[in-house]
Design an enzyme around this catalytic site. Structure first.
Site, short mmCIF file in Angstrom:
data_model
loop_
_atom_site.label_atom_id
_atom_site.label_comp_id
_atom_site.label_asym_id
_atom_site.label_seq_id
_atom_site.Cartn_x
_atom_site.Cartn_y
_atom_site.Cartn_z
N TYR A 1 0.83 -1.21 0.00
CA TYR A 1 0.00 0.00 0.00
C TYR A 1 0.86 1.25 0.00
O TYR A 1 2.04 1.23 0.34
CB TYR A 1 -0.96 0.00 1.19
CG TYR A 1 -0.34 0.27 2.53
CD1 TYR A 1 -0.21 1.57 3.02
CD2 TYR A 1 0.11 -0.78 3.34
CE1 TYR A 1 0.36 1.81 4.26
CE2 TYR A 1 0.68 -0.55 4.58
CZ TYR A 1 0.80 0.76 5.04
OH TYR A 1 1.36 1.00 6.27
N CYS A 2 0.23 2.36 -0.40
CA CYS A 2 0.87 3.67 -0.40
C CYS A 2 -0.22 4.72 -0.26
O CYS A 2 -1.36 4.39 0.08
CB CYS A 2 1.70 3.89 -1.67
SG CYS A 2 0.75 3.76 -3.20
N THR A 3 0.08 5.97 -0.53
CA THR A 3 -0.88 7.05 -0.28
C THR A 3 -2.11 6.95 -1.18
O THR A 3 -3.25 6.95 -0.70
CB THR A 3 -0.21 8.42 -0.49
OG1 THR A 3 0.94 8.50 0.34
CG2 THR A 3 -1.17 9.55 -0.16
N GLY B 1 -2.04 4.87 -4.32
CA GLY B 1 -2.04 3.67 -5.15
C GLY B 1 -0.96 3.59 -6.20
O GLY B 1 -0.65 2.50 -6.69
N ILE C 1 -4.29 4.54 0.66
CA ILE C 1 -4.83 4.90 1.97
C ILE C 1 -6.04 5.82 1.83
O ILE C 1 -7.03 5.68 2.55
CB ILE C 1 -3.74 5.59 2.80
CG1 ILE C 1 -2.57 4.63 3.05
CG2 ILE C 1 -4.29 6.09 4.13
CD1 ILE C 1 -1.30 5.34 3.48
#
EC number: 1.14.-.-
Length: 350
Positions: free
Chosen positions: A199-201, A203, A228
């Site tokens: 995951y990241c901020t 995508g 997220i």
């Protein structure tokens, strides 16, 4: 000739934005798709965005587009319509709407052509960036968090992870995304049987990272749809428990979106609970660090007594001192090493 670049000073632009009365909406989006001529695409998009009074930061490359923008609320529908009509690959594109938005995230439009929309350092001609992991929606994310065979990997920077992350998520100790990719493969070698959730901020990083893991022989790979931002939005809309703890760091004037009430970080100067990032007010430093209100007052927004003293000098003397230093990434980078050196913070890897 159409205007394709900003010609107004940053100070004037910021003052103009702060004087606006119409609310704005902060939006982020990305899309991996082939852009044959990034420069002409950039110029056409710049004219479109400018006509709608859109501010923000946009990167284009042959591999696609990555954007974080601020749109007047009255123009959001028109922006969506024009973006979807711009290229068939963008039709129906998911737009991530900010969770915690004061409408003051950007004050200028900057649109640049780059080699990659995310600097990944990958030069393997056999790498297929389209062979990505499976998407996970909010309810599926929560289910995976309860699965003992699942490992969540945070593909963000150390300063992002520090203020917020998923429960028990694994941090990849590196300063850049290009350094994280091989390290993630290395760290997961003994866990090839595990389910890997990246995951990241928003995508964009975890999507490419999922493809990289698959390229390196990992078969059970997922990534969170919309990152997220989309996870938290959908979890709230659906009445699901939000399992992300703390604040989601964002790369604009807000520097963060509050996801949960927990404050999991600490002031880098006094150790008090705090998760508010700032940049050192000394123009010769600009270190990104966490500073509580008490220390902000004590150090006048600076990261150290030295910077506090230097920022109080006459402007001409400050410029003279800066002229004798190295610049660029060596001074203004956000690496963990620079943070630890500047503030005397122990390296967690040691």
């Amino acid at each position: 000739m159409p205007v394709l670049h900003n010609r107004i000073s940053n100070d004037a632009l910021k003052a103009r934005m702060l004087a606006e009365t119409e609310p704005r909406t902060t939006i982020s989006f990305y899309k991996y798709f082939t852009i044959v001529d990034p420069q002409s695409t950039r110029d056409a998009l710049y004219q479109m965005f400018t006509s709608l009074n859109v501010f923000g930061r946009v990167y284009l490359a042959r591999e696609g587009i990555n954007a974080q923008i601020s749109v007047p609320q009255s123009q959001v529908a028109a922006f969506r319509e024009q973006l979807y009509a711009f290229d068939p690959a963008l039709n129906g594109l998911r737009l991530n709407i900010a969770l915690d938005d004061d409408g003051k995230s950007f004050w200028v439009l900057r649109m640049k052509v780059r080699e990659r929309i995310v600097a990944d350092g990958i030069d393997d001609p056999n790498f297929d960036a389209s062979d990505v992991g499976e998407y996970l929606k909010a309810a599926e994310v929560n289910a995976m968090l309860d699965d003992p065979d699942a490992v969540f990997i945070d593909m963000r920077n150390h300063y992002e992870y520090e203020v917020g992350h998923f429960e028990n998520a694994l941090e990849i100790p590196a300063d850049t995304f290009r350094e994280q990719l091989p390290k993630a493969v290395e760290m997961m070698q003994e866990h090839r049987d595990k389910k890997i959730v990246m995951y990241c901020t928003g995508g964009i990083r975890c999507e490419k990272a999922s493809a990289w893991m698959k390229h390196n022989g990992f078969n059970k790979v997922w990534h969170i749809e919309g990152g997220i931002i989309e996870y938290a939005r959908k979890a709230r809309e659906q009445g699901l428990p939000v399992r992300f703890i703390g604040k989601n760091f964002v790369f604009d004037e807000r520097m963060g979106e509050r996801i949960s009430d927990e404050v999991i970080a600490h002031c880098h100067q006094c150790g008090a609970p705090c998760d508010s990032h700032t940049n050192c007010k000394n123009d010769g430093c600009h270190l990104l660090f966490i500073q509580c209100p008490a220390c902000a007052e004590k150090f006048k927004g600076c990261c150290s007594e030295l910077c506090c003293e230097e920022s109080s000098l006459p402007e001409e003397e400050q410029r003279r001192r800066r002229a004798g230093r190295e610049n660029g990434n060596k001074i203004f980078n956000k690496s963990r090493g620079r943070l630890n050196t500047q503030l005397g913070i122990p390296d967690p890897a040691e």
